[in-house]
Scaffold this motif. Structure first.
Motif, PDB file in Angstrom:
ATOM      1  N   UNK A  84       0.760  -1.248   0.061  1.00 23.14           N
ATOM      2  CA  UNK A  84       0.037   0.050  -0.116  1.00 23.14           C
ATOM      3  C   UNK A  84       0.879   1.279   0.273  1.00 23.14           C
ATOM      4  N   UNK A  85       2.080   1.262   0.217  1.00 22.38           N
ATOM      5  CA  UNK A  85       3.014   2.345   0.240  1.00 22.38           C
ATOM      6  C   UNK A  85       3.717   2.398  -1.052  1.00 22.38           C
ATOM      7  N   UNK A  86       3.559   1.708  -1.868  1.00 24.90           N
ATOM      8  CA  UNK A  86       4.052   1.575  -3.197  1.00 24.90           C
ATOM      9  C   UNK A  86       4.326   3.041  -3.922  1.00 24.90           C
ATOM     10  N   UNK A  87       5.582   3.372  -4.153  1.00 27.36           N
ATOM     11  CA  UNK A  87       5.820   4.795  -4.829  1.00 27.36           C
ATOM     12  C   UNK A  87       5.697   4.411  -6.430  1.00 27.36           C
ATOM     13  N   UNK A  88       4.677   5.169  -7.143  1.00 25.69           N
ATOM     14  CA  UNK A  88       4.643   4.942  -8.436  1.00 25.69           C
ATOM     15  C   UNK A  88       4.855   6.398  -9.244  1.00 25.69           C
ATOM     16  N   UNK A  89       5.775   6.409 -10.232  1.00 19.47           N
ATOM     17  CA  UNK A  89       5.938   7.472 -11.019  1.00 19.47           C
ATOM     18  C   UNK A  89       5.950   7.081 -12.588  1.00 19.47           C
ATOM     19  N   UNK A  90       5.928   8.215 -13.412  1.00 21.83           N
ATOM     20  CA  UNK A  90       6.063   8.147 -14.675  1.00 21.83           C
ATOM     21  C   UNK A  90       7.245   7.544 -15.267  1.00 21.83           C
ATOM     22  N   UNK A  91       7.563   6.593 -16.027  1.00 20.48           N
ATOM     23  CA  UNK A  91       8.482   5.950 -16.639  1.00 20.48           C
ATOM     24  C   UNK A  91       9.404   6.975 -17.408  1.00 20.48           C
ATOM     25  N   UNK A  92      10.693   7.255 -16.958  1.00 20.35           N
ATOM     26  CA  UNK A  92      11.806   8.071 -17.678  1.00 20.35           C
ATOM     27  C   UNK A  92      11.941   7.452 -19.198  1.00 20.35           C
ATOM     28  N   UNK A  93      12.128   5.978 -19.068  1.00 19.95           N
ATOM     29  CA  UNK A  93      12.176   5.590 -20.513  1.00 19.95           C
ATOM     30  C   UNK A  93      10.944   5.983 -21.496  1.00 19.95           C
ATOM     31  N   UNK A  94      10.061   5.869 -20.996  1.00 17.56           N
ATOM     32  CA  UNK A  94       8.697   6.388 -21.705  1.00 17.56           C
ATOM     33  C   UNK A  94       8.797   7.819 -22.052  1.00 17.56           C
ATOM     34  N   UNK A  95       9.223   8.505 -21.092  1.00 19.21           N
ATOM     35  CA  UNK A  95       9.202   9.933 -21.606  1.00 19.21           C
ATOM     36  C   UNK A  95      10.120  10.272 -22.383  1.00 19.21           C
ATOM     37  N   UNK A  96      11.345   9.665 -22.346  1.00 22.32           N
ATOM     38  CA  UNK A  96      12.226   9.805 -23.416  1.00 22.32           C
ATOM     39  C   UNK A  96      11.961   9.283 -24.852  1.00 22.32           C
ATOM     40  N   UNK A  97      11.053   8.180 -25.082  1.00 21.27           N
ATOM     41  CA  UNK A  97      10.729   7.626 -26.208  1.00 21.27           C
ATOM     42  C   UNK A  97       9.760   8.661 -26.747  1.00 21.27           C
ATOM     43  N   UNK A  98       8.872   9.022 -26.121  1.00 20.05           N
ATOM     44  CA  UNK A  98       7.762  10.374 -26.356  1.00 20.05           C
ATOM     45  C   UNK A  98       8.432  11.562 -26.933  1.00 20.05           C
ATOM     46  N   UNK A  99       9.612  11.885 -26.156  1.00 19.74           N
ATOM     47  CA  UNK A  99      10.420  12.941 -26.699  1.00 19.74           C
ATOM     48  C   UNK A  99      11.221  12.801 -28.113  1.00 19.74           C
ATOM     49  N   UNK A 100      11.898  11.715 -27.959  1.00 20.42           N
ATOM     50  CA  UNK A 100      12.422  11.364 -29.477  1.00 20.42           C
ATOM     51  C   UNK A 100      11.449  11.041 -30.421  1.00 20.42           C
ATOM     52  N   UNK A 101      10.196  10.871 -30.443  1.00 24.15           N
ATOM     53  CA  UNK A 101       9.289  10.749 -31.338  1.00 24.15           C
ATOM     54  C   UNK A 101       8.748  12.062 -31.815  1.00 24.15           C
ATOM     55  N   UNK A 102       8.552  12.837 -30.780  1.00 24.89           N
ATOM     56  CA  UNK A 102       8.275  14.179 -31.247  1.00 24.89           C
ATOM     57  C   UNK A 102       9.489  14.996 -31.801  1.00 24.89           C
ATOM     58  N   UNK A 103      10.576  14.801 -31.610  1.00 28.11           N
ATOM     59  CA  UNK A 103      11.991  15.376 -32.360  1.00 28.11           C
ATOM     60  C   UNK A 103      11.653  14.649 -33.423  1.00 28.11           C
ATOM     61  N   UNK A 104      11.653  13.345 -33.671  1.00 28.31           N
ATOM     62  CA  UNK A 104      12.235  12.602 -34.985  1.00 28.31           C
ATOM     63  C   UNK A 104      10.551  12.988 -35.947  1.00 28.31           C
ATOM     64  N   UNK A 105       9.710  13.806 -35.675  1.00 28.05           N
ATOM     65  CA  UNK A 105       8.601  13.860 -36.285  1.00 28.05           C
ATOM     66  C   UNK A 105       8.644  14.566 -37.534  1.00 28.05           C
TER      67      UNK A 105
END
Length: 125
Positions: A84-105
């Motif tokens: 119940x005390x699990x810490x959840x965050x947005x995956x940094x690898x996924x954030x990087x992938x989103x940035x790369x896709x946007x940059x490569x668009x």
């Protein structure tokens, strides 16, 4: 992966000297992306690798509601089933992938490389 939904399994743990170790476990193509289904996939993979999900202290997901939803997403389900005390965050690898896709668009060649399909079979031993 070229229109396929994939779920990758990676873990970070401390070795006997207390140093963090990152390990890639598996990637699998999935049909059902509901929080319940993906939670089941992840718990099955952890159990298959003899990893106790109750020992998890943190997890990362992409930002989709089925992952990060506090009332029905994986974050909530893992809190109920594991810690119940699990810490959840947005995956940094996924954030990087989103940035790369946007940059490569703006580049057709890069977009073509990102969208190409590579069939790979992973074996956990």
């Amino acid at each position: 992966m070229n229109g396929h939904q994939v779920l990758s399994h990676c873990v970070r743990y401390l070795d006997v000297c207390g140093r963090p170790v990152d390990a890639f476990l598996d990637v699998q193509v999935i049909e059902d992306t509901s929080a319940a289904s993906m939670t089941t996939h992840i718990l099955e993979k952890l159990n298959a690798c003899q990893l106790d999900p109750k020992q998890m202290t943190a997890c990362t997901f992409d930002g989709a509601a089925n992952f990060s939803g506090r009332h029905g997403g994986e974050q909530a389900l893992f809190g109920e089933k594991c810690n119940p005390n699990l810490s959840c965050t947005h995956c940094r690898g996924h954030l990087l992938q989103l940035a790369l896709v946007q940059a490569a668009d703006s580049s057709k060649d890069i977009k073509k490389a990102i969208n190409s399909t590579v069939e790979t079979t992973w074996v956990i031993e």
